[in-house]
Scaffold this motif. Structure first.
Motif, PDB file in Angstrom:
ATOM      1  N   ILE A 171      -6.262   3.345   5.087  1.00  0.00           N
ATOM      2  CA  ILE A 171      -6.075   3.406   2.916  1.00  0.00           C
ATOM      3  C   ILE A 171      -7.358   3.867   3.235  1.00  0.00           C
ATOM      4  O   ILE A 171      -7.647   4.533   1.812  1.00  0.00           O
ATOM      5  CB  ILE A 171      -5.634   1.730   3.179  1.00  0.00           C
ATOM      6  N   THR A 181     -10.810   1.170  -4.599  1.00  0.00           N
ATOM      7  CA  THR A 181      -9.657   0.675  -3.753  1.00  0.00           C
ATOM      8  C   THR A 181     -10.687   1.033  -2.398  1.00  0.00           C
ATOM      9  O   THR A 181     -10.679  -0.216  -1.978  1.00  0.00           O
ATOM     10  CB  THR A 181      -8.744   1.868  -3.577  1.00  0.00           C
ATOM     11  N   THR A 208      -7.012   6.972   0.975  1.00  0.00           N
ATOM     12  CA  THR A 208      -6.885   6.929  -0.473  1.00  0.00           C
ATOM     13  C   THR A 208      -8.378   7.621  -1.110  1.00  0.00           C
ATOM     14  O   THR A 208      -9.643   8.085  -0.683  1.00  0.00           O
ATOM     15  CB  THR A 208      -7.304   5.192  -0.829  1.00  0.00           C
ATOM     16  N   GLN A 212      -2.639  -3.493  -4.925  1.00  0.00           N
ATOM     17  CA  GLN A 212      -3.293  -2.900  -4.248  1.00  0.00           C
ATOM     18  C   GLN A 212      -4.729  -3.315  -4.254  1.00  0.00           C
ATOM     19  O   GLN A 212      -5.280  -3.995  -3.156  1.00  0.00           O
ATOM     20  CB  GLN A 212      -3.956  -1.272  -3.433  1.00  0.00           C
ATOM     21  N   PHE A 231       0.401  -1.141  -0.041  1.00  0.00           N
ATOM     22  CA  PHE A 231      -0.519   0.188  -0.141  1.00  0.00           C
ATOM     23  C   PHE A 231       0.973   1.458  -0.113  1.00  0.00           C
ATOM     24  O   PHE A 231       0.094   2.054   0.117  1.00  0.00           O
ATOM     25  CB  PHE A 231      -0.452   0.082   1.053  1.00  0.00           C
TER      26      PHE A 231
END
Length: 968
Positions: free
Chosen positions: A551, A560, A555, A521, A504
């Motif tokens: 994350i 994702t 992100t 990812q 990541f």
């Protein structure tokens, strides 16, 4: 000097550098080939050893059986020169298809030995089952390449092409050797070439002669012999037939060194072969297992005359080697000589899917070739590239692709090898940093900079590999199933933990690979649920799950986020997260989700519903009602791009969760309100219901079946009694008191038999009380039942007896009788008994006396060790308990016996007496308290002591012991 040390047991030279096994792996005349390992580098090699002692004994034995043989010393010398020439030529000639020499020939007193690359067999000792068609095809090409090198670049004729001269190394490559008869045309004159005669070197030693079965006929049959490259072409054709029809040969002489035998066998071959050479299809019954593509080549390879034979270049360019596989295999042999662009093109081509064969080219390679040849080659490519890689600079795209493709092929090959081979050849080299504690200590002490630098370049391969580029990490993640299958759980978990952050994370020199990072990812998130159950729960709670939450929040890649939500749902199904993780980590991030599009809501609402309804998570009802359900409603009503069908699906999911929560709540509530609880208010109702449920729960819990009680003798505990009557001085008042006592006894006998007895009033107050106090006696003694009634009856009887006898009779009794005696005999007996007893006040605390009486003495302040204070003790006499008398008693007064029976006044029948537990009519508890004590009280103004000895078996008596009174 070396021979001298060897004879003393010391090892020098090759044996000092290598650890050599005791048994040879195979024998290739005249050498015994031993596997060995370098002591410092660990490189696996083969050590060729020639035993001089055994050979010299063999020469003497052969010479003794042959009349034409030369002297043994001459033969031995010639053979030693031949051996030295062979190894010397091997050391000089360097080519990939020629056996590589690592340590040159070493001679000792008893041995010749040299070290080569590791070899496992030659074509004479190899198992034919290990030779598939592709391996043979590639091996023949390698031999042809080796011969081509000798002919073209060395102008050398091998002259000894036979199965024992071709070795197979550990990677499956065929290596050319057997250079004993090597002829360098540059060193021969034209006359020597035209008049070469092979039998000039003929000897009784087999390995020192040519194998005529693989020797060209022009060197044996023809009158004029000539050395030429075509001699090797014939031998090569014979070798091709041999490897396909092992162990048969086209010419098979009984004695391979006998010219006579050879000529006979050659004539047979000549008649069979050359008559059908013009029609290759008719050679089938002669060539047998030789491939069809070689039929057109065999008449040219085995042409009777050298000028008609093929050259090696023509053989290599033939259709037999026109297939893609053999060319690819040959390209791998020359991989190190290719440019990086050629390498990349080749590696990509190996992985391309062929529609005709419905597979890729890599899978068509023999397994032995892939595991023994291609796998080590590509591992070497990766190590070489990583060694020179500058980690601070951006990686070259070509190098990045070369490492990624090489790693992809390595892991593809690993699918078909054993776990042990994978651990040894792949995982231990590429996926584990190999710097050991011993190596670190060695570097710290000796500080060998050259060795240390080289070692560090190879021991940190794994760290360099995963940090090389995003493409490399993506290749690893795409093949995690292979790593999981071929490694143990501990290794695999450690590997994932090592790369977790890098999956990541995008390095500063990798900013141009963001699109690859996104793919990496999402691929990792898809694969993670397959092995997440291997991780311990603390790691999940403290490391992995918080990382995924970070994350998700940080992100900007929407895909994702959706993948992470899918991963969370799979975690819930796999039961690797619990209520604490949901409360502390997951719910806070769902509360901060700003997206309201249908893709996110379609994942959020079912996931939160699963969290609430999961039996494993067992979410608190309060959290579900106050937090999760409102979030679901907000997400559902906040979705503006969903259809009606999708919105109904959201609400249906939410309603399903709500119904389950309602059912859960109802199951916790009672079905009916308790009636008694309603009459006392809601608070008491709840308490009564709780108590009822609790009692029901306890009653339903049975530890074991109840045991039947053993029935023992029924008895009642003995209870102390009190004196009910108040005694006055003798006269009519006493009779009146007695009458009152009798009347009270009737009322007492009808009272409650279970009343608890209370302490008596002091004796002095009863003596001085008036007749009215007799009335209070009934009230005082109303607390007893049958025991008190019996006492009142006995008191009445004693008073009547006392009144009839008069006071004068008492004086005579006191002068003659002891206490408790009824006649002279019992008088003397009681006298002795009293004399033998100690005073109550002389007993010590540690004696086994009546504990209750000792406590009484201590509490009343009696001086146990000294004289008795009668003034203080008299008051205590008044509260002494009185035990009931027997119904049938005998009183002896003035030496006459009068028998009295206690009567019930109302019925004129004997009264029923209730005895204390353990007592009956045969047990006498005490003398008549009402008669004896009243008499003593009338004649003695002082109080009586608190304890008196009574007779227990002869009946109660009213007689008084004068000696005891004198003592008092």
């Amino acid at each position: 000097m070396a021979s001298m040390l060897s004879s003393l047991g010391f090892k020098t030279g090759i044996r000092a550098i290598y650890n050599v096994l005791d048994n040879p792996s195979f024998v290739s005349e005249p050498w015994a080939v031993y596997p060995a390992k370098h002591k410092s580098t660990g490189r696996i090699v083969s050590v060729f050893i020639f035993d001089k002692t055994k050979f010299e004994l063999q020469v003497h034995r052969l010479c003794s059986t042959s009349s034409n043989a030369s002297s043994p010393k001459r033969i031995t010398k010639e053979c030693y020169e031949l051996i030295k020439h062979e190894v010397n030529q091997l050391s000089k000639l360097k080519h990939p298809q020629i056996l590589t020499i690592i340590e040159v020939l070493e001679e000792t007193k008893t041995k010749f030995l040299f070290v080569s690359e590791s070899v496992s067999d030659n074509l004479l000792t190899v198992n034919s089952k290990n030779l598939d068609s592709l391996s043979i095809q590639k091996g023949l090409l390698q031999v042809a390449k080796g011969l081509q090198f000798l002919h073209s670049h060395g102008n050398i004729i091998h002259l000894n092409i036979q199965p024992s001269s071709i070795f197979i190394n550990n990677q499956g490559d065929w290596k050319l050797a057997g250079f004993r008869f090597l002829q360098n045309l540059n060193e021969l004159s034209p006359q020597d070439r035209d008049n070469f005669y092979i039998m000039n070197t003929s000897t009784v030693v087999p390995f020192a002669n040519l194998n005529l079965n693989f020797t060209a006929p022009e060197l044996i049959v023809d009158a004029q012999t000539k050395l030429d490259f075509a001699n090797d072409i014939w031998s090569f054709g014979m070798l091709i037939f041999y490897v396909y029809n092992f162990p048969d040969s086209l010419i098979n002489s009984f004695d391979p060194s006998s010219i006579t035998d050879y000529k006979q066998e050659f004539r047979k071959f000549e008649q069979k072969f050359y008559n059908h050479a013009s029609k290759p299809a008719e050679l089938k019954y002669i060539l047998k297992n030789v491939p069809d593509k070689l039929y057109p080549l065999f008449p040219q390879l085995l042409s009777r005359y050298p000028y008609d034979r093929l050259t090696l270049n023509q053989f290599i360019d033939s259709d037999f080697f026109d297939g893609s596989i053999i060319k690819a295999m040959w390209f791998i042999d020359e991989f190190s000589t290719k440019s990086i662009h050629e390498k990349l093109m080749f590696l990509k081509g190996l992985l391309e899917f062929d529609k005709e064969t419905q597979t890729d080219l890599l899978s068509q390679f023999p397994l032995a070739f892939k595991s023994l040849k291609l796998l080590p080659l590509l591992i070497g490519v990766i190590i070489n590239e990583l060694t020179v890689l500058d980690e601070s600079a951006t990686i070259d795209p070509n190098v990045d692709e070369l490492i990624s493709y090489s790693l992809e092929i390595i892991l593809a090959i690993s699918k078909n090898i054993s776990a042990l081979t994978f651990q040894d050849r792949v995982f231990g080299i590429l996926f584990k940093d190999n710097s050991s504690f011993t190596e670190k200590v060695y570097d710290a002490i000796f500080k060998d900079e050259t060795k240390s630098t080289k070692k560090n370049a190879t021991t940190k391969i794994f760290t360099k590999l995963i940090n090389a580029s995003v493409k490399t990490r993506l290749t690893i993640v795409n093949n995690l199933d292979v790593l999981q299958e071929k490694s143990n759980e501990k290794q695999f978990v450690g590997f994932i933990k090592h790369i977790l952050d890098l999956v990541f994370t995008l390095g500063s020199n990798e900013q141009d690979q963001k699109h690859v990072q996104i793919t990496l990812q999402e691929k990792f998130l898809d694969t993670l649920p397959k092995f997440v159950t291997m991780f311990e729960f603390p790691y999940m709670k403290n490391t992995m799950f918080p990382l995924l939450c970070r994350i998700f929040l940080s992100t900007l890649v929407y895909s994702t986020k959706l993948k992470i939500m899918d991963t969370f749902e799979k975690f819930c199904d796999l039961r690797v997260i619990d209520k604490i993780i949901i409360d502390e980590q997951l719910l806070p991030i769902t509360q901060n989700i700003k997206e309201r599009d249908r893709e996110m809501i379609s994942k959020l609402v079912p996931f939160l519903a699963k969290v609430v309804t999961s039996e494993h998570i067992n979410m608190d009802m309060k959290t579900a009602v106050e937090s999760i359900l409102p979030q679901c409603m907000v997400f559902a009503f906040g979705c503006n791009d969903c259809t009606q069908k999708e919105f109904k699906a959201y609400m249906s999911t939410i309603n399903g969760v709500q119904e389950k929560l309602v059912e859960k709540k109802l199951s916790q509530l009672p079905e009916h309100e308790n009636f008694a609880a309603r009459s006392h208010g809601s608070g008491s109702a709840t308490a009564a219901t709780t108590a009822a449920n609790f009692d029901t729960l306890l009653q339903s819990q049975r530890l074991k079946e109840p045991e039947k009680e053993v029935q023992g003798p029924k008895s009642q505990a003995m209870q102390p009694t009190r004196k009910p009557a108040s005694i006055k001085s003798m006269g009519s008042s006493h009779n009146k008191s007695t009458t009152n006592s009798n009347s009270n006894s009737n009322s007492i006998s009808n009272g409650n038999n279970n009343s608890v007895m209370k302490p008596r009033r002091p004796l002095q107050s009863r003596v001085s009380a008036s007749s009215s106090s007799s009335s209070s006696f009934s009230a005082t003694t109303a607390t007893t039942a049958n025991t008190t009634a019996t006492t009142a009856t006995n008191t009445n009887t004693a008073n009547k007896n006392y009144s009839s006898s008069g006071g004068s009779n008492i004086n005579g009794a006191l002068n003659t009788m002891k206490f408790g005696a009824i006649d002279e005999k019992s008088n003397s007996k009681n006298d002795r008994l009293l004399n033998s007893l100690k005073s109550t006040y002389e007993r010590q605390k540690n004696e086994d006396n009546d504990d209750d009486f000792d406590d009484f003495q201590l509490s009343s302040g009696a001086n146990v060790g000294g004289s008795i204070n009668w003034s203080s003790e008299s008051n205590k006499m008044k509260t002494l308990p009185v035990t009931p008398r027997l119904n049938n008693e005998s009183f002896r007064t003035n030496n006459s016996v009068q028998t009295k029976f206690a009567m019930d006044v109302s019925t004129s029948q004997p009264a029923k007496v209730t005895y204390p537990p353990g007592f009956n009519t045969n047990v006498v508890l005490s003398p008549n308290a009402s008669s004896t004590k009243s008499q003593l009280t009338s004649f003695f103004p002082q109080q009586l002591p608190t304890k008196t000895n009574y007779t227990g078996n002869t009946g109660n008596t009213s007689s008084i012991n004068s000696d005891l009174l004198d003592l008092l």
